[in-house]
Design a protein around this motif. Structure first.
Motif, PDB file in Angstrom:
ATOM      1  N   GLN A  25       0.905  -1.208   0.277  1.00 43.16           N
ATOM      2  CA  GLN A  25      -0.033   0.114  -0.175  1.00 43.16           C
ATOM      3  C   GLN A  25       0.864   1.168  -0.114  1.00 43.16           C
ATOM      4  O   GLN A  25       0.619   2.316  -0.588  1.00 43.16           O
ATOM      5  CB  GLN A  25      -0.835   0.208   1.244  1.00 43.16           C
ATOM      6  N   ALA A  29       4.819   6.052  -5.837  1.00 46.51           N
ATOM      7  CA  ALA A  29       4.657   6.131  -7.506  1.00 46.51           C
ATOM      8  C   ALA A  29       3.849   5.009  -8.230  1.00 46.51           C
ATOM      9  O   ALA A  29       4.274   4.729  -9.525  1.00 46.51           O
ATOM     10  CB  ALA A  29       6.044   6.272  -8.186  1.00 46.51           C
ATOM     11  N   LEU A  30       2.941   4.288  -7.495  1.00 45.22           N
ATOM     12  CA  LEU A  30       2.001   3.475  -8.116  1.00 45.22           C
ATOM     13  C   LEU A  30       0.525   4.032  -8.069  1.00 45.22           C
ATOM     14  O   LEU A  30       0.360   4.437  -6.824  1.00 45.22           O
ATOM     15  CB  LEU A  30       2.244   2.191  -7.908  1.00 45.22           C
ATOM     16  N   SER A  31      -0.151   3.952  -9.054  1.00 45.00           N
ATOM     17  CA  SER A  31      -1.479   4.348  -8.989  1.00 45.00           C
ATOM     18  C   SER A  31      -2.308   3.542  -7.973  1.00 45.00           C
ATOM     19  O   SER A  31      -2.000   2.300  -7.767  1.00 45.00           O
ATOM     20  CB  SER A  31      -2.573   4.295 -10.250  1.00 45.00           C
ATOM     21  N   ASP A  32      -3.268   4.036  -7.462  1.00 42.83           N
ATOM     22  CA  ASP A  32      -4.336   3.156  -6.396  1.00 42.83           C
ATOM     23  C   ASP A  32      -4.738   1.866  -7.028  1.00 42.83           C
ATOM     24  O   ASP A  32      -4.722   0.693  -6.525  1.00 42.83           O
ATOM     25  CB  ASP A  32      -5.365   3.959  -5.967  1.00 42.83           C
ATOM     26  N   SER A  33      -4.922   1.924  -8.529  1.00 42.97           N
ATOM     27  CA  SER A  33      -5.934   0.804  -9.114  1.00 42.97           C
ATOM     28  C   SER A  33      -4.572  -0.500  -9.263  1.00 42.97           C
ATOM     29  O   SER A  33      -4.861  -1.688  -8.723  1.00 42.97           O
ATOM     30  CB  SER A  33      -6.234   0.928 -10.230  1.00 42.97           C
ATOM     31  N   VAL A  34      -3.291   0.096  -9.539  1.00 42.13           N
ATOM     32  CA  VAL A  34      -2.209  -0.847  -9.774  1.00 42.13           C
ATOM     33  C   VAL A  34      -2.030  -1.593  -8.446  1.00 42.13           C
ATOM     34  O   VAL A  34      -1.795  -2.731  -8.043  1.00 42.13           O
ATOM     35  CB  VAL A  34      -0.981  -0.343 -10.243  1.00 42.13           C
ATOM     36  N   LYS A  35      -1.927  -0.756  -7.133  1.00 39.30           N
ATOM     37  CA  LYS A  35      -1.463  -1.145  -5.854  1.00 39.30           C
ATOM     38  C   LYS A  35      -2.453  -2.298  -5.267  1.00 39.30           C
ATOM     39  O   LYS A  35      -2.261  -3.345  -4.673  1.00 39.30           O
ATOM     40  CB  LYS A  35      -1.445  -0.088  -4.857  1.00 39.30           C
ATOM     41  N   GLN A  36      -3.965  -1.798  -5.834  1.00 41.91           N
ATOM     42  CA  GLN A  36      -4.948  -2.863  -5.302  1.00 41.91           C
ATOM     43  C   GLN A  36      -4.946  -4.076  -6.021  1.00 41.91           C
ATOM     44  O   GLN A  36      -5.013  -5.055  -5.226  1.00 41.91           O
ATOM     45  CB  GLN A  36      -6.331  -2.148  -5.735  1.00 41.91           C
TER      46      GLN A  36
END
Ligand code: GPP
Ligand code: MG
Ligand code: MG
Length: 360
Positions: A25, A29-36
């Motif tokens: 989490q 530098a990663l978007s929330d959707s990629v992290k999800q």
């Protein structure tokens, strides 16, 4: 909380998992959707691959610290020992995810191997094995960076990983031909001498010695002092013997245990493994019986596997194993009784009791 309390040990697992997911989490530098996506994936991968075994390796670290301290552990000591224990279980998860791909196995711990899961590809699983390995070092840093034995603990994991990888190379019959294919079956390789070397590296260090050495390191025993050196050496000597006995059981169970009890379907015959059974068979076979092995060992063919197992039965290898097991038990009892200091003996009695006559 003690080394026999599996629920307390699993509660620590959950904390470690939660921290690792939180690390994802927090990746910059990663978007929330990629992290999800990553979180959803590893929230399945970690609980599928790490807990769910017998947990002996992990619990051994706690038992080791208890035996060395000679008293009930404080909450902090228990938690530290459990965290270290879980790192051995994480190492095992890394190895097993990779090993099941290499061995073309079908099931593990009663479920499909991780790489066989419908939503996991073999490519994913290879990377997951590497990620599971890296998680060990993330967790060790989180909890032990300030511990006086931090570097020693790191080196124990690094060295044990290398030893196991050397063993795995020997176990997978190593050295392929120039065209990338496996060398053809060479029964003369299956000697007890090769077997012992392979098993020492692929099993004994990570399954037995690592947990004991971690307990010693955590308790502050320095291998560079005379007293410390003897303790690590005593642990290593008995762990090599217990580990070989454990792997011989693994080999016998691979051929003869019911998969529903064992939780995995054996592949040693198909994979032409240097198993204790084939080594012993080769000591006992007639020329005709050797032909059966030549024709059927190392083939992915159910009829052939059946013929090899029939030969093992004709040679009474299960009975031979039972005799071996009783002798080994007696020998281990005697060796353990000589270990100094006396309180240290309880750690190896604990291990021997876990493996004697095991069915899985
Ligand atoms: C399992 O041996 C071997 C390991 C877990 C070490 C793997 C090492 C790597 C570097 C990947 P096995 O194949 O005899 O055991 P099992 O019967 O459980 O598959
Ligand atoms: Mg395997
Ligand atoms: Mg293997």
């Amino acid at each position: 909380m003690t080394s026999t309390d599996k629920d307390a040990f699993l509660a620590i697992y959950k904390e470690i998992e939660t921290d690792l997911i939180a690390d994802i989490q927090n990746l910059p530098a990663l978007s929330d959707s990629v992290k999800q996506q990553l979180i959803d994936y590893y929230s399945v991968c970690i609980p599928y691959t790490v807990p769910g075994g017998k947990m002996t390796r992990g619990l051994t670290v706690i038992k080791g610290v208890e035996v060395l301290k000679q008293r009930k552990l404080t909450d902090k000591e228990y938690k530290d020992a459990a965290i270290l224990g879980w790192q051995v279980e994480w190492l095992q998860a890394f190895f097993l995810v990779a090993d099941d791909i290499m061995d073309a196995s079908i099931t593990r711990r009663g479920s499909p191997c991780w790489y066989k899961k419908p939503n996991v590809t073999q490519d994913n699983a290879i990377n997951d094995a590497l990620i599971l390995e890296n998680m060990i070092y993330q967790t060790l840093r989180r909890h032990f960076k300030k511990h006086p034995s931090y570097v020693q603990i790191l080196e124990l994991f690094i060295d044990t990983t290398f030893q196991t990888e050397v063993g795995q190379h020997i176990d997978t019959n190593g050295t392929p031909y120039a065209d990338g294919k496996r060398a053809p079956l060479d029964l003369s390789r299956f000697t007890l001498d090769r077997y012992q070397g392979c098993v020492r590296y692929k099993t004994c260090y990570y399954s037995f010695y690592l947990s004991c050495a971690l307990a010693l390191a955590y308790c502050g025993y320095d291998p560079d002092t005379t007293e410390g050196k003897a303790l690590y050496q005593n642990a290593e000597d008995i762990c090599m013997i217990l580990g070989e006995y454990f792997q011989i059981q693994d080999d016998v169970l691979d051929a003869f245990a019911p998969p529903e009890v064992l939780g995995k379907i054996g592949t040693d015959i198909e994979d032409a493994k240097c198993s204790w059974l084939v080594c012993k068979a080769l000591e006992l076979v007639s020329e005709e019986q050797k032909e059966i092995l030549m024709a059927n060992y190392g083939k992915h063919d159910a009829e052939g596997v059946k013929k090899v197992k029939e030969l093992y039965r004709e040679l009474k290898l299960e009975e031979l194993f039972q005799t071996y097991e009783e002798e080994q038990k007696k020998m281990c009892d005697d060796l353990i009784a000589k270990i100094e200091p006396q309180n240290f003996q309880d750690l190896f009695k604990f291990l021997l009791a876990k493996i004697y006559k095991r069915q899985k």
